[in-house]
Design a protein around this motif. Structure first.
Motif, mmCIF file in Angstrom:
data_model
loop_
_atom_site.group_PDB
_atom_site.id
_atom_site.type_symbol
_atom_site.label_atom_id
_atom_site.label_comp_id
_atom_site.label_asym_id
_atom_site.label_seq_id
_atom_site.Cartn_x
_atom_site.Cartn_y
_atom_site.Cartn_z
ATOM 1 N N ASP A 121 0.827 -1.210 0.000
ATOM 2 C CA ASP A 121 0.000 0.000 0.000
ATOM 3 C C ASP A 121 0.862 1.261 0.000
ATOM 4 O OD1 ASP A 121 -2.225 -1.551 -0.017
ATOM 5 O OD2 ASP A 121 -2.884 -1.085 2.019
ATOM 6 N N THR A 124 2.404 1.729 -3.444
ATOM 7 C CA THR A 124 1.390 2.249 -4.373
ATOM 8 C C THR A 124 1.184 3.740 -4.147
ATOM 9 O OG1 THR A 124 0.274 0.105 -4.449
ATOM 10 C CG2 THR A 124 -1.002 2.031 -5.130
ATOM 11 N N LYS A 127 4.371 5.721 -5.539
ATOM 12 C CA LYS A 127 4.479 5.810 -7.000
ATOM 13 C C LYS A 127 3.351 6.627 -7.616
ATOM 14 C CE LYS A 127 2.222 1.434 -8.244
ATOM 15 N NZ LYS A 127 2.382 0.136 -8.912
ATOM 16 N N ASP A 128 2.237 6.788 -6.854
ATOM 17 C CA ASP A 128 1.138 7.628 -7.328
ATOM 18 C C ASP A 128 1.301 9.084 -6.885
ATOM 19 O OD1 ASP A 128 -0.048 5.485 -8.578
ATOM 20 O OD2 ASP A 128 -1.487 5.075 -6.970
ATOM 21 N N ASN A 276 -7.694 -2.744 -0.264
ATOM 22 C CA ASN A 276 -6.358 -2.343 0.161
ATOM 23 C C ASN A 276 -5.797 -3.385 1.135
ATOM 24 O OD1 ASN A 276 -6.329 0.108 -1.273
ATOM 25 N ND2 ASN A 276 -7.476 1.130 0.360
#
Length: 323
Positions: A121, A124, A127-128, A276
């Motif tokens: 999580d 993610t 990288k976002d 998630n």
């Protein structure tokens, strides 16, 4: 005398090990990895052995194998072959129950550690573009203050307890074949309900049979800690994935790690794909280069033993007529 072994399916790059080992004992192999069921049935008609991995070896295939002496599984579970029909037909069934103890144990422990630390999580989020969006209102646990519940205390369960105990994690176990209150390898055997109540992490290592289908569903999730992490590297169907998805959404449990899922179609999906703190891997817990080569070699060795009228090391259906 030449013999024939039909290999129904496999997931590694080549059959070089099989070619060399079986060939040295005058056993020719037929690769049916990309064959239809009808083509497989045609090939087994004069086969002395069937070697199989994930394909379903049902009564229709077995009844066509008039010469077959042995059906040897690449792996541990034998729920994809009709054992009763094999016994009726005099076909010896073998497996390799201990080739990947380290690999499966490491995979399950890796999932527990990653889910507890929210590794996926957080990656993610980063990288976002969310490096500065970190929310530390999450129940990351200190291992030395945590309890792992092991459901199914066989070879893999015991290997996991040995490895993760060295990290300071306390282990308890439930196994319907073991007596509650016993201490085995310094691990207390407890009831299933007690395990659900006490465990911060739970890892499942039991076969999929009628009594274990959806072993974990709504009622079980409601008995678990609301930050508990559940890992299944055994068989799809042990966990009710729809109920698990709802439990995660509602904060009833904390995370799920799966190496197997219920949907076994060509394009599998799961309600958990949208949650998630979930990790799902494509049934790779067994794998390392060493374990895979050992699996190929030992599966072939079982075939060689039976064809040479010897008792296999791992005899699934010893009630079959004597060989």
């Amino acid at each position: 005398m030449k013999y024939k072994a039909v290999i129904s399916d496999y997931v590694w790059p080549s059959l070089d090990i099989e070619q060399k080992l079986l060939g040295s004992h005058d056993i020719d192999i037929v690769d049916c990895n990309n064959s239809t069921k009808e083509e497989l049935i045609e090939e087994v008609k004069d086969a002395d052995a069937i070697i199989f991995c994930f394909k379903e070896i049902d009564a229709e295939i077995l009844e066509a194998a008039k010469k077959c002496k042995v059906a040897s599984r690449y792996g541990i579970g034998v729920d994809n072959i009709d054992i009763e029909k094999c016994t009726e037909l005099g076909i010896v069934v073998t497996n390799i129950p201990d080739y990947c103890l380290e690999e499966v144990s490491d995979h399950a422990i890796s999932m527990i550690l990653s889910l507890n630390r929210r590794i996926v999580d957080h990656w993610t989020m980063v990288k976002d573009g969310g490096w500065n969006n970190l929310n530390l209102d999450i129940p990351v646990l200190r291992l030395s203050e945590s309890t792992l519940g092991i459901v199914g205390f066989g070879r893999i369960g015991r290997t996991i307890s040995e490895r993760i105990s060295s990290m300071g994690v306390k282990c308890i176990a439930y196994d319907p074949l073991l007596k509650e209150g016993d201490i085995i390898n310094n691990i207390e055997i407890v009831s299933f309900d007690k395990l659900l109540k006490l465990s911060d992490f739970i890892t499942v290592h039991v076969p999929l049979i009628e009594s274990t289908y959806h072993l974990f569903s709504k009622d079980e999730f409601n008995k678990m800690k609301n930050n508990a992490i559940l890992v299944n590297c055994a068989r799809g169907g042990l966990i009710d994935e729809s109920a698990a998805s709802i439990a995660l959404d509602q904060g009833i449990i904390g995370g799920i790690g799966l190496d197997v899922i219920e949907d076994v179609s060509d394009n599998p999906s799961s309600p958990l794909f949208d949650n998630n703190n979930v990790i799902i891997t494509p049934h790779t817990a067994f794998f390392s280069k060493a374990s895979n080569e050992e699996l190929q070699r030992r599966t072939c060795e079982e075939v060689i033993r039976v064809i040479n009228n010897q008792i296999p090391e791992n005899f699934i259906n010893p009630e079959v007529k004597k060989i």
